[in-house]
Write a protein that holds these residues in place. Structure first.
Motif, PDB file in Angstrom:
ATOM      1  N   LEU A  20       0.823  -1.211   0.000  1.00  0.00           N
ATOM      2  CA  LEU A  20       0.000   0.000   0.000  1.00  0.00           C
ATOM      3  C   LEU A  20       0.857   1.260   0.000  1.00  0.00           C
ATOM      4  CD1 LEU A  20      -2.917  -1.066   2.362  1.00  0.00           C
ATOM      5  CD2 LEU A  20      -2.911  -0.925  -0.145  1.00  0.00           C
ATOM      6  N   GLN A  24       1.168   3.888  -3.547  1.00  0.00           N
ATOM      7  CA  GLN A  24       0.511   5.186  -3.371  1.00  0.00           C
ATOM      8  C   GLN A  24       0.625   6.061  -4.625  1.00  0.00           C
ATOM      9  OE1 GLN A  24      -1.489   6.345  -0.931  1.00  0.00           O
ATOM     10  NE2 GLN A  24      -1.755   8.236  -2.076  1.00  0.00           N
ATOM     11  N   ARG A  27      -1.848   4.879  -7.259  1.00  0.00           N
ATOM     12  CA  ARG A  27      -3.228   5.297  -6.972  1.00  0.00           C
ATOM     13  C   ARG A  27      -3.426   6.764  -7.322  1.00  0.00           C
ATOM     14  NH1 ARG A  27      -2.086   2.103  -2.575  1.00  0.00           N
ATOM     15  NH2 ARG A  27      -1.821   3.851  -1.157  1.00  0.00           N
ATOM     16  N   ASN A  32      -5.346   1.557 -12.052  1.00  0.00           N
ATOM     17  CA  ASN A  32      -6.046   0.563 -11.254  1.00  0.00           C
ATOM     18  C   ASN A  32      -5.359  -0.802 -11.307  1.00  0.00           C
ATOM     19  OD1 ASN A  32      -8.036  -0.538  -9.651  1.00  0.00           O
ATOM     20  ND2 ASN A  32      -9.451  -0.867 -11.322  1.00  0.00           N
ATOM     21  N   ASN A  37      -4.674  -1.450  -4.722  1.00  0.00           N
ATOM     22  CA  ASN A  37      -5.811  -1.377  -3.811  1.00  0.00           C
ATOM     23  C   ASN A  37      -5.968  -2.683  -3.041  1.00  0.00           C
ATOM     24  OD1 ASN A  37      -6.831   1.298  -4.667  1.00  0.00           O
ATOM     25  ND2 ASN A  37      -6.978   0.247  -6.629  1.00  0.00           N
ATOM     26  N   ASP A  39      -6.058  -5.650  -0.281  1.00  0.00           N
ATOM     27  CA  ASP A  39      -6.477  -5.829   1.107  1.00  0.00           C
ATOM     28  C   ASP A  39      -5.876  -7.150   1.589  1.00  0.00           C
ATOM     29  OD1 ASP A  39      -8.060  -7.840  -0.048  1.00  0.00           O
ATOM     30  OD2 ASP A  39      -9.928  -6.738   0.214  1.00  0.00           O
TER      31      ASP A  39
END
Length: 165
Positions: A20, A24, A27, A32, A37, A39
């Motif tokens: 993440l 950055q 993003r 995309n 993104n 998790d």
């Protein structure tokens, strides 16, 4: 001392944190990529379903790179191992960390261990410098495709030489 190894599920939290932070800027560009993104569920799926490698120094995670296999559930387009989910800790940007990991993966894993004659990857056409970086590394653009992610994916392939002697 720098160490390379395959990730385990015990690495998932550190891998998510690194990913993440590293993605950055991606993003912010509105690109995309799945990893941008991520998790915890996606990180664990990546570790379970792909060859997810880590580069560490004294136990600190510096970089990660995953290979999707031609026989897996999400193969690349050319029937060879496909690089994806490549990220380096932004605190180490510009130090050649990512270059060391991708070279290790191309040479030691893809060429020498898997005996593949080539490796592929995909990147976004609208990223300001990734296509050029991969071209300088010997990747050739093979095709472009709209995968419905808001950018055109540039698929690239690199032939890996084997020194027999």
């Amino acid at each position: 001392m720098v160490e390379f190894r395959q990730a385990t599920l015990n690495d998932a939290e550190a891998l998510l944190h690194l990913t993440l932070r590293a993605y950055q800027p991606i993003r912010e560009l509105g690109i995309n990529f799945a990893a941008a993104n991520a998790d915890m569920e996606l990180v664990k799926k990546n570790i379970r379903n792909n060859m997810c490698f880590l580069m560490e120094e004294e136990g600190k995670l510096l970089s990660t790179l995953s290979l999707r296999m031609p026989w897996g559930d999400h193969p690349g387009p050319f029937g060879v191992p496909h690089i994806w989910w490549f990220a380096t800790d932004p605190d180490y940007a510009g130090q050649g960390i990512g270059n060391k990991l991708i070279t290790w993966c191309e040479e030691k894993m893809v060429r020498d261990t898997l005996k593949s004659p080539a490796v592929s990857l995909g990147t976004a056409d609208k990223h300001p410098w990734l296509v050029d970086i991969y071209k300088r590394r010997g990747y050739q653009e093979m095709s472009r495709k709209d995968l419905g992610k808001g950018h055109i994916t540039v698929f690239m392939k690199k032939e890996l030489t084997t020194d027999i002697g």
